[in-house]
Design an enzyme around this catalytic site. Structure first.
Site, short mmCIF file in Angstrom:
data_model
loop_
_atom_site.label_atom_id
_atom_site.label_comp_id
_atom_site.label_asym_id
_atom_site.label_seq_id
_atom_site.Cartn_x
_atom_site.Cartn_y
_atom_site.Cartn_z
CE LYS A 116 -98.51 28.95 -69.60
NZ LYS A 116 -97.39 29.68 -68.93
N GLY A 164 -92.52 33.75 -70.46
CA GLY A 164 -91.32 34.36 -69.90
C GLY A 164 -91.31 34.36 -68.38
N GLY A 165 -92.02 33.41 -67.79
CA GLY A 165 -92.02 33.29 -66.33
C GLY A 165 -92.80 34.37 -65.61
CD GLU A 200 -100.66 24.17 -63.44
OE1 GLU A 200 -101.34 23.70 -64.36
OE2 GLU A 200 -99.43 24.38 -63.54
CE1 TYR A 202 -94.66 26.53 -57.43
CE2 TYR A 202 -94.39 25.75 -55.19
CZ TYR A 202 -93.86 26.33 -56.33
OH TYR A 202 -92.54 26.70 -56.36
CD GLU A 289 -95.47 27.52 -71.71
OE1 GLU A 289 -96.27 28.26 -72.31
OE2 GLU A 289 -94.41 27.95 -71.23
CG ASN A 291 -92.74 27.24 -75.31
OD1 ASN A 291 -91.88 26.89 -74.54
ND2 ASN A 291 -93.70 28.07 -74.95
NE ARG A 293 -91.42 30.72 -78.05
CZ ARG A 293 -90.73 30.26 -77.03
NH1 ARG A 293 -89.60 29.61 -77.22
NH2 ARG A 293 -91.16 30.39 -75.78
P1 ADP Z 1 -93.88 30.56 -68.89
O1 ADP Z 1 -94.70 30.27 -70.07
O2 ADP Z 1 -94.06 31.93 -68.34
O3 ADP Z 1 -92.43 30.17 -69.05
P2 ADP Z 1 -94.49 28.04 -67.57
O4 ADP Z 1 -95.90 27.61 -67.41
O5 ADP Z 1 -93.70 27.42 -68.67
O6 ADP Z 1 -94.44 29.64 -67.71
O7 ADP Z 1 -93.73 27.84 -66.19
C1 ADP Z 1 -92.43 28.32 -65.97
C2 ADP Z 1 -91.85 27.74 -64.69
O8 ADP Z 1 -92.69 28.04 -63.56
C3 ADP Z 1 -91.74 26.23 -64.67
O9 ADP Z 1 -90.60 25.74 -65.32
C4 ADP Z 1 -91.73 25.95 -63.18
O10 ADP Z 1 -90.46 26.20 -62.61
C5 ADP Z 1 -92.71 26.97 -62.63
N1 ADP Z 1 -94.07 26.39 -62.54
C6 ADP Z 1 -95.09 26.59 -63.40
N2 ADP Z 1 -96.20 25.89 -63.01
C7 ADP Z 1 -95.86 25.24 -61.87
C8 ADP Z 1 -96.55 24.35 -60.97
N3 ADP Z 1 -97.81 24.00 -61.17
N4 ADP Z 1 -95.86 23.84 -59.91
C9 ADP Z 1 -94.57 24.19 -59.70
N5 ADP Z 1 -93.87 25.03 -60.49
C10 ADP Z 1 -94.49 25.56 -61.57
#
Ligand code: ADP
Length: 447
Positions: A116, A164-165, A200, A202, A289, A291, A293
């Protein structure tokens, strides 16, 4: 065209792929672990092969077993679904070494986007907006401290191999930085076997907006509109809809252009999704990011565009000309997906596997249910807790919402706790109805 397709997955997505194959007249091979012997995907496929014990690392995550299953059954293509090996470039390479087509992007693209921190750097270089933060991986806490100071708190520490968060830490002040950095590293190490972190800015209460893409040979990349996935628990999606209530036609055009440019710059092939965070007050959006797939929520897009994304994946991988033109992709109406999981919302969405004693799926106008569940089915504790994807379609958002409420009332799942009561509450909430819900919605309003 392929002779036979093996589906390297289970659950509803295995069924989804089998359905596409049947409509294309393609024979299918299901694989299953011993605990999935009685699963629907095993019954619906033309052939099936047992690939090992319930532990995912000994079955669905074991490349050699899947390749062997394809070889003994004469399958010349593998659809990985989502999760498991779907974003594993080594598996994709192994398929091609054995003369089997991996239905997905090229391994090089999977490597580039799978990291990522690296993906963000790559997107930034081609002008796709990204949130201020580290250029790639942050090795030391000292560097993290310096960066956080420069971009300003709050910041978020994320795992480069994350998904997966998991593996994310929000840091609101300098005194919490070091401990969170170390914890994030330990979490990333144990969850993903890779402790690389990046950092990064938030964003407080953004919208999660993602663009569905399909890359075809000749640098053609098509965008199929956006999905709004702002309703989340623990950074994981719970409800998705298309179009987003906060995306205007002008903003949509900018989002599609950025996503297409991003995907084209890496020579993206097959179905994929670029995820953005949107600051809906300013209309600024930032790459999060990609995905590489098909995603859980792809049917939302299928309902509003009328295109079958899984069929496209298969046909494109077989080198067939889809005859797609940009003007062919139009959004019509509104679609919503509620993820029905065996989870207890009262216990912080703790997975609640078990036997489904009674089950009734809703139907009627504008309802689609993608599910592998049936009455008497036991949800094994070994995999994710998704029971069904309940989708509604309407000519506009209010009709889609009304149909979803009606469908949630019709749906019966007995024997396990589910997210159905939570969905009902969300769909009745004025902020959600008004289209104002952000990623903070659940924490703000559903305590
Ligand atoms: P994963 O790949 O684990 O799903 P993501 O990078 O797609 O992780 O982020 C999942 C969620 O986390 C986002 O939809 C958002 O709610 C929160 N998030 C991620 N990065 C940020 C950020 N820089 N600021 C605020 N929320 C964030």
């Amino acid at each position: 065209m392929f002779k036979k397709i093996l589906i390297a997955n289970r659950g509803e997505i295995a069924l989804r792929v089998i359905r596409a194959c049947k409509e294309l007249g393609l024979p299918t091979v299901a694989v299953y672990s011993t605990v999935d012997r009685e699963s629907l995907h095993v019954f619906f496929a033309d052939e099936s092969v047992c690939i090992g014990p319930p532990t995912a690392s000994e079955s669905y995550l074991k490349p050699q077993r899947l390749i062997a299953a394809a070889e003994v059954t004469g399958a010349d293509a593998i659809h990985p679904g989502y999760g498991f090996l779907a974003e594993n470039s080594d598996f994709a390479e192994m398929c091609s070494m054995h003369g089997i087509t991996f239905i997905g992007p090229r391994p090089e693209t999977m490597i580039l986007m799978g990291d990522k921190a690296n993906a963000k750097k790559t997107m930034k270089a081609v002008g796709v907006p990204v949130l201020p933060g580290s250029e790639g991986v942050v090795a030391e806490v000292e560097e993290a401290r310096r960066l956080a100071e420069a971009i300003g708190y709050p910041v978020i520490i994320k795992a480069s191999a994350g998904g997966g968060g998991r593996g994310m830490r929000i840091v609101r002040s300098v005194d919490a930085l070091e401990s969170n950095f170390e914890m994030a590293r330990a979490e990333a190490e144990s969850s993903f076997g890779n402790g690389d972190l990046y950092i990064e800015k938030y964003l407080e209460n953004p919208r999660h907006i993602e663009v569905q893409l399909l890359g075809l040979p000749g640098d053609q990349v098509f965008a199929f509109g956006e999905r709004d996935c702002s309703i989340q628990r623990r950074h994981q999606k719970l409800i998705e809809e298309s179009p987003s209530p906060v995306v205007s036609p002008a903003l949509r055009k900018r989002l599609m252009e950025a996503a297409v440019e991003g995907a084209r710059s890496v020579g993206y092939q097959s179905a994929g999704t670029i995820e953005f965070l949107l600051d809906s007050s300013s209309g600024d959006f930032y790459f999060m990011e990609m995905n590489t797939r098909i995603q859980v929520e792809h049917p939302v897009t299928e309902l509003v565009t009328g295109h079958d994304l899984v069929k496209y994946q298969i046909l494109a991988a077989a080198g067939q000309d889809l005859g797609l033109k940009n003007g062919d992709i139009r959004l019509k109406g509104h679609a919503i997906e509620c993820r029905i999981n065996a989870e207890d919302p009262e216990k912080n969405f703790l997975p609640a596997p078990g036997k489904i004693t009674e089950l009734h799926f809703p139907g009627g106008p504008g309802i689609r249910v993608d599910s592998h569940a049936f009455a008497g089915y036991s949800i094994p504790p070994n995999y994710d807790s998704l029971i069904a994807k309940l989708l509604s379609y309407g000519s506009d958002r209010s009709e889609a919402l009304a149909r979803m409420r009606r469908a949630l009332d019709e749906m019966v799942v007995e024997g396990v706790e589910t997210t159905i009561p939570m969905h009902k509450k969300i769909l009745a909430h004025p902020e959600f109805i008004a289209g104002r819900a952000t990623t903070g919605f659940l924490t703000q309003y559903m305590k």
